[in-house]
Write a protein that holds these residues in place. Sequence first.
Motif, PDB file in Angstrom:
ATOM      1  N   ILE A 139       0.819  -0.039  -6.096  1.00  0.00           N
ATOM      2  CA  ILE A 139       0.042   0.648  -5.068  1.00  0.00           C
ATOM      3  C   ILE A 139      -0.015   2.140  -5.383  1.00  0.00           C
ATOM      4  CG2 ILE A 139      -0.040   1.250  -2.610  1.00  0.00           C
ATOM      5  CD1 ILE A 139       1.121  -1.354  -1.937  1.00  0.00           C
TER       6      ILE A 139
ATOM      7  N   TYR B  77      -4.210  -1.251  -4.289  1.00  0.00           N
ATOM      8  CA  TYR B  77      -3.543  -1.790  -5.464  1.00  0.00           C
ATOM      9  C   TYR B  77      -4.367  -1.444  -6.694  1.00  0.00           C
ATOM     10  CZ  TYR B  77       0.587  -4.487  -4.297  1.00  0.00           C
ATOM     11  OH  TYR B  77       1.852  -4.859  -3.951  1.00  0.00           O
TER      12      TYR B  77
ATOM     13  N   VAL C  23      -7.524  -2.994  -8.080  1.00  0.00           N
ATOM     14  CA  VAL C  23      -7.382  -4.440  -8.065  1.00  0.00           C
ATOM     15  C   VAL C  23      -8.155  -4.978  -6.881  1.00  0.00           C
ATOM     16  CG1 VAL C  23      -5.740  -6.311  -7.623  1.00  0.00           C
ATOM     17  CG2 VAL C  23      -5.144  -4.488  -9.209  1.00  0.00           C
ATOM     18  N   ASP C  24      -9.196  -5.767  -7.157  1.00  0.00           N
ATOM     19  CA  ASP C  24      -9.992  -6.290  -6.051  1.00  0.00           C
ATOM     20  C   ASP C  24      -9.515  -7.658  -5.591  1.00  0.00           C
ATOM     21  OD1 ASP C  24     -12.800  -4.779  -7.585  1.00  0.00           O
ATOM     22  OD2 ASP C  24     -11.755  -4.153  -5.762  1.00  0.00           O
TER      23      ASP C  24
ATOM     24  N   PRO D   2      -6.460 -10.020  -4.844  1.00  0.00           N
ATOM     25  CA  PRO D   2      -5.003  -9.993  -4.663  1.00  0.00           C
ATOM     26  C   PRO D   2      -4.272 -11.061  -5.473  1.00  0.00           C
ATOM     27  CG  PRO D   2      -6.116 -10.678  -2.643  1.00  0.00           C
ATOM     28  CD  PRO D   2      -7.178 -10.265  -3.579  1.00  0.00           C
TER      29      PRO D   2
ATOM     30  N   ILE E 266      -1.990  -9.791  -8.100  1.00  0.00           N
ATOM     31  CA  ILE E 266      -0.586  -9.468  -7.829  1.00  0.00           C
ATOM     32  C   ILE E 266       0.291 -10.605  -8.332  1.00  0.00           C
ATOM     33  CG2 ILE E 266       1.129  -8.924  -6.052  1.00  0.00           C
ATOM     34  CD1 ILE E 266      -1.145  -7.943  -4.280  1.00  0.00           C
TER      35      ILE E 266
END
Lengths: 265, 107
Positions: A76, A122, A146-147, A149, A152
Amino acid sequence: MWNNPGGFDGDFSGTTGGGSGGGFMNTTAQFGSPAAKKERRSQNIIATTVKCILDCQEESFTIEGMEVNMVCLVGIIRSVDISSTKISYTLDDHTGVIDVLRYPEGDAEETNENDALAEGVYARVFGPVRSLQEKRHILGFRVVQVDDPNMITTHVLEVIQQQLMLKKLKSSGAGEGSGPVLANSSLLSGPSVPGGSGNSDKDLVYRVIVQGSSSESGISKAAVKASLQRKLAADKIDRLMEELASDGSIYTTVDDEHFMAIEST
Amino acid sequence: MRVNGSLLPQFNGKGVVVLGKVLNVDPNGMSVTLRTSDGKTINLVFNQPLMENLEGIVEVHGTCSGSQVHIESYYMLPIDTIENFDMDAYDQAVQLIHSTENAWIVH
């Protein structure tokens, strides 16, 4: 004897073609084999955590003994500092916090404010680890939001997988078992193989490739030549490998320089 | 460290990251119920009233205190990504983190 450089190629995203993991190539270069390339710096990208980077005690950043050229981090953005000379982010991946610096692209004299990411999102960062006054930071060659998730989850898994892969490479490199490929040892092995019959030169080359096929990307031409340097001339090996390929006994893998045998050890 | 509902009790007093679905937001904006990636329900406590309406899936960062988590910061997943988000895969990744020594373990 000769280490098998093919063992490391292509396993990690972004490895430049033909540039086998630098540590492995070095031994070949020292012996001046005809196919040897100049000693080059390791060119690799490893997905890792901020903690790993900050904790590493070596002067140049390494993971499990492997020198790492670039890293991939996902975290983040906690702060954004835009100046005309650079954009400075703080990235937090929950294992630690690290600065990511971005400089103007190409001919641009100044940074473009609109390019900067917002706080609290993110981001995925690619770039080399650098030190400034004892403190490590990342040069953000590529910083992208980052589109999805699911990224992650993917990053969590990539870090673990690559770490375990490096650990495995380290332990198999230290032992003599799977490492070197010796032409005379392969001569003693098993019945005739698809590559040819008996102990012909073509067979020799084929068996070297079979041994090298245990790695994911097979064995490089340079490694085959290095293994057989004393027995066969480089251009003869080129010719024999072409024959093996047109026979269908071997095939190329990650690029034109890497081959695998249809039969594996 | 990333945890799910089942792992949370082991991290009392420690820093945790929990991702889950927002079930209920308290009218006073200081507390939220979350369903974690493994289906457990936990309570989140904020030290300041929420400024925005928390909904969908959120990843919170804070300290574990018994059955609650005191939240320092959070990341709300963009609404249009929720449908595609694989919660099950995420939970498996969390379990994997705790199954072996790896880079995500912060002692």
